[in-house]
Design a protein around this motif. Sequence first.
Motif, mmCIF file in Angstrom:
data_model
loop_
_atom_site.group_PDB
_atom_site.id
_atom_site.type_symbol
_atom_site.label_atom_id
_atom_site.label_comp_id
_atom_site.label_asym_id
_atom_site.label_seq_id
_atom_site.Cartn_x
_atom_site.Cartn_y
_atom_site.Cartn_z
ATOM 1 N N ALA A 13 -111.889 -28.903 40.917
ATOM 2 C CA ALA A 13 -113.278 -28.482 41.106
ATOM 3 C C ALA A 13 -113.420 -26.975 40.910
ATOM 4 O O ALA A 13 -114.359 -26.515 40.258
ATOM 5 N N LEU A 14 -112.476 -26.216 41.444
ATOM 6 C CA LEU A 14 -112.522 -24.761 41.282
ATOM 7 C C LEU A 14 -112.368 -24.375 39.811
ATOM 8 O O LEU A 14 -113.092 -23.513 39.312
ATOM 9 N N GLY A 15 -111.456 -25.018 39.112
ATOM 10 C CA GLY A 15 -111.264 -24.724 37.694
ATOM 11 C C GLY A 15 -112.495 -25.043 36.865
ATOM 12 O O GLY A 15 -112.901 -24.249 36.006
ATOM 13 N N PRO A 78 -108.373 -37.979 39.795
ATOM 14 C CA PRO A 78 -107.450 -37.057 39.118
ATOM 15 C C PRO A 78 -107.172 -37.426 37.665
ATOM 16 O O PRO A 78 -106.536 -36.668 36.951
ATOM 17 N N ILE A 79 -107.678 -38.556 37.205
ATOM 18 C CA ILE A 79 -107.454 -38.998 35.825
ATOM 19 C C ILE A 79 -108.609 -38.501 34.961
ATOM 20 O O ILE A 79 -109.771 -38.751 35.259
ATOM 21 N N ASP A 80 -108.290 -37.790 33.882
ATOM 22 C CA ASP A 80 -109.301 -37.234 32.987
ATOM 23 C C ASP A 80 -108.999 -37.616 31.551
ATOM 24 O O ASP A 80 -107.872 -37.989 31.220
ATOM 25 N N ASP A 93 -113.741 -31.124 29.373
ATOM 26 C CA ASP A 93 -114.294 -32.479 29.382
ATOM 27 C C ASP A 93 -115.163 -32.713 30.605
ATOM 28 O O ASP A 93 -116.191 -33.372 30.530
ATOM 29 N N ASP A 94 -114.778 -32.135 31.749
ATOM 30 C CA ASP A 94 -115.590 -32.274 32.959
ATOM 31 C C ASP A 94 -116.951 -31.605 32.777
ATOM 32 O O ASP A 94 -117.986 -32.172 33.131
ATOM 33 N N VAL A 95 -116.956 -30.416 32.213
ATOM 34 C CA VAL A 95 -118.191 -29.664 32.035
ATOM 35 C C VAL A 95 -119.096 -30.345 31.001
ATOM 36 O O VAL A 95 -120.302 -30.471 31.209
#
Length: 147
Positions: A13-15, A78-80, A93-95
């Motif tokens: 989350a911080l990253g 935790p899987i991306d 990818d999260d963003v």
Amino acid sequence: MAWEAVLQVAVIALGAYLLLLGGLAVYARRHPEVVSLRDALRLGPDLLRLIRRLATDRAVPLRARLMLAALAVYLILPIDLIPDFLPVIGYADDVVLLAVVLRVAVRSAGADALVRHWPGSAGGLRAVHALAGVRGPDPDGPDRNTA
């Protein structure tokens, strides 16, 4: 151990937040008429509150609420698609997924729902309107700082 999973989620989350802040800082410097640097730095926490509020609003279409819930689950797991240990691109990818789901959800829920649930400033709201591709508020209107 459970604390390792919690630590991993916190680091992810911080990253993702730091990557988002970096991109927003660059955007704010290039487009100060859309969003100030201060508003850009507040955008992360405001987006999280917006997502929670939209996901729990029964007036928002079910499809949009399900997409927001799926986004939350994806961000927690935790899987991306791209492993987070890869510098910069690991959090991209999260963003990107956050931006796409937010765009679809806001377009589905309508600009009124976005304005109703937005917890931040008018500058941040203008940035989210631009991201979602919906018509924003009057730029000469008052600064809504309800956070």
